[in-house]
Write a protein that holds these residues in place. Structure first.
Motif, mmCIF file in Angstrom:
data_model
loop_
_atom_site.group_PDB
_atom_site.id
_atom_site.type_symbol
_atom_site.label_atom_id
_atom_site.label_comp_id
_atom_site.label_asym_id
_atom_site.label_seq_id
_atom_site.Cartn_x
_atom_site.Cartn_y
_atom_site.Cartn_z
ATOM 1 N N ALA A 82 0.840 -1.195 0.000
ATOM 2 C CA ALA A 82 0.000 0.000 0.000
ATOM 3 C C ALA A 82 0.878 1.249 0.000
ATOM 4 O O ALA A 82 1.888 1.294 0.713
ATOM 5 N N PRO A 83 0.518 2.269 -0.793
ATOM 6 C CA PRO A 83 1.359 3.472 -0.887
ATOM 7 C C PRO A 83 1.668 4.106 0.466
ATOM 8 O O PRO A 83 2.784 4.564 0.701
ATOM 9 N N TYR A 84 0.685 4.145 1.369
ATOM 10 C CA TYR A 84 0.941 4.809 2.653
ATOM 11 C C TYR A 84 1.983 4.064 3.475
ATOM 12 O O TYR A 84 2.745 4.670 4.228
ATOM 13 N N LEU A 85 2.043 2.722 3.328
ATOM 14 C CA LEU A 85 3.047 1.950 4.056
ATOM 15 C C LEU A 85 4.448 2.236 3.523
ATOM 16 O O LEU A 85 5.415 2.319 4.290
ATOM 17 N N ALA A 86 4.555 2.407 2.186
ATOM 18 C CA ALA A 86 5.855 2.742 1.594
ATOM 19 C C ALA A 86 6.327 4.106 2.086
ATOM 20 O O ALA A 86 7.503 4.295 2.424
ATOM 21 N N VAL A 87 5.413 5.066 2.144
ATOM 22 C CA VAL A 87 5.758 6.400 2.633
ATOM 23 C C VAL A 87 6.137 6.333 4.112
ATOM 24 O O VAL A 87 7.109 6.971 4.552
ATOM 25 N N ALA A 88 5.385 5.554 4.891
ATOM 26 C CA ALA A 88 5.694 5.407 6.314
ATOM 27 C C ALA A 88 7.091 4.829 6.513
ATOM 28 O O ALA A 88 7.831 5.258 7.409
ATOM 29 N N ARG A 119 -2.388 8.820 6.415
ATOM 30 C CA ARG A 119 -2.340 7.430 6.871
ATOM 31 C C ARG A 119 -0.915 7.005 7.227
ATOM 32 O O ARG A 119 -0.704 6.260 8.181
ATOM 33 N N ALA A 120 0.053 7.501 6.464
ATOM 34 C CA ALA A 120 1.450 7.157 6.750
ATOM 35 C C ALA A 120 1.861 7.687 8.120
ATOM 36 O O ALA A 120 2.491 6.974 8.924
ATOM 37 N N MET A 121 1.505 8.925 8.417
ATOM 38 C CA MET A 121 1.890 9.508 9.698
ATOM 39 C C MET A 121 1.084 8.898 10.844
ATOM 40 O O MET A 121 1.600 8.717 11.953
ATOM 41 N N ASP A 122 -0.169 8.552 10.563
ATOM 42 C CA ASP A 122 -0.954 7.859 11.583
ATOM 43 C C ASP A 122 -0.306 6.521 11.933
ATOM 44 O O ASP A 122 -0.304 6.102 13.093
ATOM 45 N N ARG A 123 0.259 5.862 10.900
ATOM 46 C CA ARG A 123 0.947 4.592 11.136
ATOM 47 C C ARG A 123 2.133 4.783 12.078
ATOM 48 O O ARG A 123 2.354 3.989 12.991
ATOM 49 N N TYR A 163 6.634 14.056 -1.515
ATOM 50 C CA TYR A 163 6.624 12.649 -1.905
ATOM 51 C C TYR A 163 5.719 12.378 -3.105
ATOM 52 O O TYR A 163 5.652 11.238 -3.581
ATOM 53 N N GLY A 164 5.031 13.394 -3.559
ATOM 54 C CA GLY A 164 4.176 13.210 -4.725
ATOM 55 C C GLY A 164 2.994 12.303 -4.465
ATOM 56 O O GLY A 164 2.610 11.507 -5.331
ATOM 57 N N VAL A 165 2.422 12.389 -3.258
ATOM 58 C CA VAL A 165 1.261 11.573 -2.924
ATOM 59 C C VAL A 165 0.135 12.479 -2.440
ATOM 60 O O VAL A 165 0.341 13.666 -2.153
ATOM 61 N N GLY A 166 -1.047 11.929 -2.366
ATOM 62 C CA GLY A 166 -2.188 12.691 -1.871
ATOM 63 C C GLY A 166 -2.108 12.903 -0.370
ATOM 64 O O GLY A 166 -1.394 12.200 0.355
ATOM 65 N N ARG A 167 -2.861 13.878 0.103
ATOM 66 C CA ARG A 167 -2.841 14.178 1.539
ATOM 67 C C ARG A 167 -3.373 13.007 2.360
ATOM 68 O O ARG A 167 -2.914 12.770 3.483
ATOM 69 N N ARG A 226 1.849 18.020 6.943
ATOM 70 C CA ARG A 226 1.473 16.870 6.125
ATOM 71 C C ARG A 226 1.280 17.284 4.673
ATOM 72 O O ARG A 226 1.620 16.525 3.756
ATOM 73 N N ALA A 227 0.752 18.494 4.484
ATOM 74 C CA ALA A 227 0.569 18.973 3.118
ATOM 75 C C ALA A 227 1.916 19.132 2.410
ATOM 76 O O ALA A 227 2.082 18.741 1.241
#
Length: 252
Positions: free
Chosen positions: A5-11, A48-52, A39-43, A32-33
């Motif tokens: 999942a993209p958010y896991l990669a960012v995390a 979700r990455a930071m919540d992780r 990182y070229g991803v949506g907010r 976060r914005a």
């Protein structure tokens, strides 16, 4: 293989930067914005990455201020052991809390509290039947590390010296010993662990943030006839505690 999942990669990338010391303990991260643009991803992905990472205990959110690198906290181990239960009997807290350096607890009992529907079902009694309910707050170094709420049917203990778990001749001795003293023999303990998010009340009592990961353990204790004699809900903050279940092996 399934794509991560993209958010896991960012995390994972953010975790590596934090562990490398790019942001020091107590330092605020970029918004976060701003990180989402970097990182070229949506907010939503960045959220979700930071919540992780907040769940993992690396970051903490401060309302109206931002997200900060969290001070590392020691996670104490709670051992749930079949062997210890047999020897000592279950209490409203895991035995491992004693090994995990919890050094005090506060408790408050109320008598003749009508059983709510869900509790009545667990205790196999009718809703509204009178119970003794006891609220516990367990401390380590003066800091709360666990909550517990215990319910016992008064039909079993009313008029006996052990009606209150934390007063009387067997105060604090545990359910097994207290019940044995009035002729009730405990034979089975059933626990159901579930991950959950801290409510506002739980967060206030435990000194954590609303929504932080907690482990809820629903425990019910039965006598030799299969009658429930006590049920309890325990709440353990994941950031401070890990729960380990220990089982023996039966040999022929």
């Amino acid at each position: 293989m399934p794509r991560e999942a993209p958010y896991l990669a960012v995390a994972d990338v953010l975790r590596a930067r934090i562990l490398a010391g790019e942001w020091g303990i107590g330092e605020r991260l970029p918004s976060r914005a701003r990180l989402a643009v970097e990182y070229g991803v949506g907010r939503n992905v960045m959220q979700r990455a930071m919540d992780r990472l907040i769940i993992d205990g690396l970051l903490e959110g401060r309302a109206g201020s931002g997200t900060y690198v969290r001070m590392p906290r020691e996670r104490l181990r709670l051992v749930r052991s079949r062997h210890r239960e047999r020897r000592q009997g279950p209490r409203p807290w895991p035995h491992g809390i004693e090994r995990g350096r919890a050094d005090a607890w506060d408790s408050h009992s109320q008598v003749r509290v009508p059983a709510p529907g869900a509790i009545a079902e667990r205790l196999a009694i009718s809703p509204g039947n009178p119970c003794v309910t006891t609220h516990y707050e367990f401390l380590a170094g003066g800091q709360p590390v666990q909550l517990s709420e215990s319910w016992e049917p008064m039909a079993i203990t009313d008029g006996t010296p052990v009606v209150l778990p934390e007063t009387g001749p067997l105060a604090g001795k545990g359910v097994v010993e207290r019940m044995r003293s009035i002729g009730v023999v405990v034979s089975t303990v059933v626990e159901v662990p579930r991950p959950a998010r801290a409510t506002q009340v739980q967060a206030n009592l435990l000194g954590i943030s609303v929504g932080d990961l907690v482990l809820q353990i629903e425990r019910t204790i039965f006598d030799t006839d299969g009658r429930p004699v006590e049920t309890a809900d325990m709440v353990i903050p994941d950031v401070r505690r890990e729960v380990v279940y220990e089982f023996g092996v039966d040999h022929p």
